[in-house]
Design a protein around this motif. Structure first.
Motif, PDB file in Angstrom:
ATOM      1  N   ASN A  32      77.520  25.286  43.024  1.00 12.51           N
ATOM      2  CA  ASN A  32      78.296  24.371  42.440  1.00 12.51           C
ATOM      3  C   ASN A  32      77.772  24.135  40.970  1.00 12.51           C
ATOM      4  O   ASN A  32      76.871  23.388  41.103  1.00 12.51           O
ATOM      5  CB  ASN A  32      78.289  23.637  44.057  1.00 12.51           C
ATOM      6  N   LEU A  33      78.644  24.690  40.159  1.00  9.06           N
ATOM      7  CA  LEU A  33      78.728  23.956  38.917  1.00  9.06           C
ATOM      8  C   LEU A  33      79.329  22.476  38.275  1.00  9.06           C
ATOM      9  O   LEU A  33      78.602  21.795  37.139  1.00  9.06           O
ATOM     10  CB  LEU A  33      79.112  24.903  37.879  1.00  9.06           C
ATOM     11  N   ALA A  34      80.086  21.863  38.941  1.00 14.14           N
ATOM     12  CA  ALA A  34      80.461  20.694  38.846  1.00 14.14           C
ATOM     13  C   ALA A  34      79.506  19.536  39.070  1.00 14.14           C
ATOM     14  O   ALA A  34      79.830  18.541  38.204  1.00 14.14           O
ATOM     15  CB  ALA A  34      81.984  20.666  39.664  1.00 14.14           C
ATOM     16  N   LYS A  37      78.379  16.590  36.943  1.00 16.27           N
ATOM     17  CA  LYS A  37      79.129  16.784  35.712  1.00 16.27           C
ATOM     18  C   LYS A  37      80.153  15.363  35.398  1.00 16.27           C
ATOM     19  O   LYS A  37      80.775  14.416  36.155  1.00 16.27           O
ATOM     20  CB  LYS A  37      79.591  17.597  35.059  1.00 16.27           C
ATOM     21  N   LEU A  84      81.392  21.634  31.750  1.00 17.14           N
ATOM     22  CA  LEU A  84      80.493  22.038  32.657  1.00 17.14           C
ATOM     23  C   LEU A  84      78.917  21.678  32.026  1.00 17.14           C
ATOM     24  O   LEU A  84      77.837  22.483  32.587  1.00 17.14           O
ATOM     25  CB  LEU A  84      80.270  23.536  32.788  1.00 17.14           C
ATOM     26  N   SER A  88      79.266  29.019  31.189  1.00 16.47           N
ATOM     27  CA  SER A  88      79.838  29.450  32.118  1.00 16.47           C
ATOM     28  C   SER A  88      81.220  31.162  32.646  1.00 16.47           C
ATOM     29  O   SER A  88      81.315  30.810  32.314  1.00 16.47           O
ATOM     30  CB  SER A  88      79.675  27.957  33.629  1.00 16.47           C
ATOM     31  N   VAL A  90      83.040  31.472  36.554  1.00 22.30           N
ATOM     32  CA  VAL A  90      83.353  31.117  37.165  1.00 22.30           C
ATOM     33  C   VAL A  90      84.025  31.806  38.463  1.00 22.30           C
ATOM     34  O   VAL A  90      85.341  32.593  37.923  1.00 22.30           O
ATOM     35  CB  VAL A  90      84.258  29.948  37.156  1.00 22.30           C
ATOM     36  N   TYR A 152      84.038  23.770  30.558  1.00 17.32           N
ATOM     37  CA  TYR A 152      86.019  23.574  30.782  1.00 17.32           C
ATOM     38  C   TYR A 152      86.337  24.154  32.209  1.00 17.32           C
ATOM     39  O   TYR A 152      86.989  24.771  31.779  1.00 17.32           O
ATOM     40  CB  TYR A 152      86.477  22.626  29.816  1.00 17.32           C
ATOM     41  N   VAL A 183      83.263  23.579  42.330  1.00 16.21           N
ATOM     42  CA  VAL A 183      83.304  24.724  40.930  1.00 16.21           C
ATOM     43  C   VAL A 183      82.153  25.646  40.902  1.00 16.21           C
ATOM     44  O   VAL A 183      81.191  25.491  40.839  1.00 16.21           O
ATOM     45  CB  VAL A 183      83.668  24.837  39.239  1.00 16.21           C
ATOM     46  N   ASN A 187      75.738  29.641  35.210  1.00 19.83           N
ATOM     47  CA  ASN A 187      75.175  29.830  34.092  1.00 19.83           C
ATOM     48  C   ASN A 187      74.969  30.650  33.157  1.00 19.83           C
ATOM     49  O   ASN A 187      73.911  31.645  34.227  1.00 19.83           O
ATOM     50  CB  ASN A 187      74.587  28.614  33.852  1.00 19.83           C
TER      51      ASN A 187
END
Length: 188
Positions: A32-34, A37, A84, A88, A90, A152, A183, A187
């Protein structure tokens, strides 16, 4: 070096496979990249407790406390953008609809990502037509291939509201109310 990315499922985990000129094959588990953030929004619902956009990326889901969700004010095309912080890839975006009621307000959502936060400069990940229901979870896949070079991610309602029995929806106004936005990706 050119690289090709493919997405696959393995033992209940999502993997992104990267194939390149001098590299035969490797897999990376997406995350989960979000989470945690920075978030920017079109508006904030002016009545407490819906005042903190970071509620959309705090990792909490499945609650009935409306003070823990994110909610825009009533407007035609509400949106939420997650920065982010690093380039990345997604794979998908998961929307956790609110569990405290009013789930039908989530409809006609488009997800985009890009190196700019400007909507017209972003690439489309996917859409959710809806309408949703209270407490539902929706996974929007980014097509056959993940979005590459994303800084983004924006979640936006892109059609006027269909609801006719709620005064807040007059003139097609919408509100974006979510427990969580996940998300999934990696990375680079």
């Amino acid at each position: 070096m050119s690289r090709d990315c493919r997405v696959r499922e393995e033992n209940d985990k999502t993997m992104i496979d990267v194939v390149g000129e001098n590299l035969e094959y490797f897999s990376i588990k997406v995350e989960n990249l979000a989470l945690g953030k920075n978030v920017s929004v079109s508006t904030i619902y002016p009545y407490p407790p819906y005042s903190d956009p970071s509620n959309a990326v705090d990792g909490r889901t499945g609650f009935a406390d409306s003070g823990l969700l994110f909610h825009t004010d009533f407007e035609l095309y509400p949106w939420l953008t997650i920065a982010l912080g690093t380039l990345s890839i997604v794979k998908n975006v998961i929307l956790h609809n609110r569990s405290d009621g009013h789930g039908r307000w989530l409809h006609n959502v488009e997800i985009r990502g890009g190196i700019s936060s400007v909507w017209s400069e972003m690439n489309t990940c996917g859409t959710f037509v809806g309408p949703s229901q209270t407490g539902k979870i929706h996974t929007i896949e980014c097509g056959a291939r993940p979005l590459l070079n994303v800084l983004y991610v924006t979640v936006k309602i892109v059609r006027p509201n269909y609801i006719t029995d709620d005064w807040n929806a007059r003139d097609g106004k919408n509100a974006l109310g979510l427990e969580e936005v996940v998300v999934n990706g990696l990375n680079v």
